[in-house]
Design a protein around this motif. Structure first.
Motif, PDB file in Angstrom:
ATOM      1  N   ASN A 121     -23.172 -63.154  11.112  1.00  0.00           N
ATOM      2  CA  ASN A 121     -24.519 -63.012  10.557  1.00  0.00           C
ATOM      3  C   ASN A 121     -24.974 -61.560  10.555  1.00  0.00           C
ATOM      4  OD1 ASN A 121     -24.679 -65.716  10.056  1.00  0.00           O
ATOM      5  ND2 ASN A 121     -25.856 -66.198  11.894  1.00  0.00           N
ATOM      6  N   LYS A 129     -23.456 -59.997   7.506  1.00  0.00           N
ATOM      7  CA  LYS A 129     -24.185 -60.401   6.302  1.00  0.00           C
ATOM      8  C   LYS A 129     -25.469 -59.591   6.154  1.00  0.00           C
ATOM      9  CE  LYS A 129     -22.739 -65.245   6.153  1.00  0.00           C
ATOM     10  NZ  LYS A 129     -23.228 -66.629   6.304  1.00  0.00           N
ATOM     11  N   MET A 130     -26.166 -59.360   7.255  1.00  0.00           N
ATOM     12  CA  MET A 130     -27.409 -58.585   7.223  1.00  0.00           C
ATOM     13  C   MET A 130     -27.128 -57.136   6.823  1.00  0.00           C
ATOM     14  SD  MET A 130     -29.373 -60.183  10.544  1.00  0.00           S
ATOM     15  CE  MET A 130     -30.410 -58.779  10.748  1.00  0.00           C
ATOM     16  N   ARG A 131     -26.063 -56.557   7.353  1.00  0.00           N
ATOM     17  CA  ARG A 131     -25.724 -55.178   6.996  1.00  0.00           C
ATOM     18  C   ARG A 131     -25.347 -55.071   5.523  1.00  0.00           C
ATOM     19  NH1 ARG A 131     -22.115 -55.187  11.554  1.00  0.00           N
ATOM     20  NH2 ARG A 131     -23.415 -54.885  13.373  1.00  0.00           N
ATOM     21  N   ASP A 132     -24.628 -56.081   5.013  1.00  0.00           N
ATOM     22  CA  ASP A 132     -24.224 -56.055   3.593  1.00  0.00           C
ATOM     23  C   ASP A 132     -25.421 -56.157   2.664  1.00  0.00           C
ATOM     24  OD1 ASP A 132     -21.610 -55.836   4.423  1.00  0.00           O
ATOM     25  OD2 ASP A 132     -21.132 -57.976   4.107  1.00  0.00           O
ATOM     26  N   ARG A 133     -26.457 -56.853   3.090  1.00  0.00           N
ATOM     27  CA  ARG A 133     -27.666 -57.007   2.265  1.00  0.00           C
ATOM     28  C   ARG A 133     -28.619 -55.838   2.409  1.00  0.00           C
ATOM     29  NH1 ARG A 133     -28.780 -63.217   3.868  1.00  0.00           N
ATOM     30  NH2 ARG A 133     -27.020 -64.130   2.760  1.00  0.00           N
ATOM     31  N   GLY A 134     -28.362 -54.947   3.344  1.00  0.00           N
ATOM     32  CA  GLY A 134     -29.227 -53.796   3.558  1.00  0.00           C
ATOM     33  C   GLY A 134     -30.391 -54.063   4.491  1.00  0.00           C
ATOM     34  N   ILE A 135     -30.313 -55.139   5.261  1.00  0.00           N
ATOM     35  CA  ILE A 135     -31.363 -55.470   6.229  1.00  0.00           C
ATOM     36  C   ILE A 135     -30.920 -54.918   7.578  1.00  0.00           C
ATOM     37  CG2 ILE A 135     -32.664 -57.316   7.339  1.00  0.00           C
ATOM     38  CD1 ILE A 135     -31.955 -59.079   4.917  1.00  0.00           C
ATOM     39  N   ASP A 136     -31.694 -54.024   8.147  1.00  0.00           N
ATOM     40  CA  ASP A 136     -31.299 -53.434   9.451  1.00  0.00           C
ATOM     41  C   ASP A 136     -32.079 -54.010  10.545  1.00  0.00           C
ATOM     42  OD1 ASP A 136     -29.245 -51.844   8.489  1.00  0.00           O
ATOM     43  OD2 ASP A 136     -30.668 -50.302   7.884  1.00  0.00           O
TER      44      ASP A 136
END
Length: 75
Positions: free
Chosen positions: A65, A68-75
């Motif tokens: 997870n 997935k967050m890093r790939d979406r640009g959510i830090d």
């Protein structure tokens, strides 16, 4: 579940009514029983209904997870 919640709210209201009329002990007992029912019956039923069919894995911070967050640009 909605009916149980409404009944608990009505019971709490009745308990406060008894307290206002001078029967403090009876009112406290009604309020106390209502709180116990809401904590030990209504809350577990609510949690079961809300979590039924959901996977805990979707809501935990696992390595997958986080990726997935890093790939979406959510830090």
């Amino acid at each position: 579940m909605k009916i149980l919640g409404i009944l608990i709210l009505i019971a709490i209201g009745v308990g406060f009514y008894f307290r206002l009329t001078g029967e403090v002990l009876t009112g406290d007992r009604i309020i106390g029983i209502s709180v116990l029912v809401s904590a030990f019956i209504l809350m577990p039923v609510f949690l079961y209904v809300r979590w039924k069919g959901k996977r805990l894995k979707d809501y935990t911070l696992s390595e997958e997870n986080m990726k997935k967050m890093r790939d979406r640009g959510i830090d």
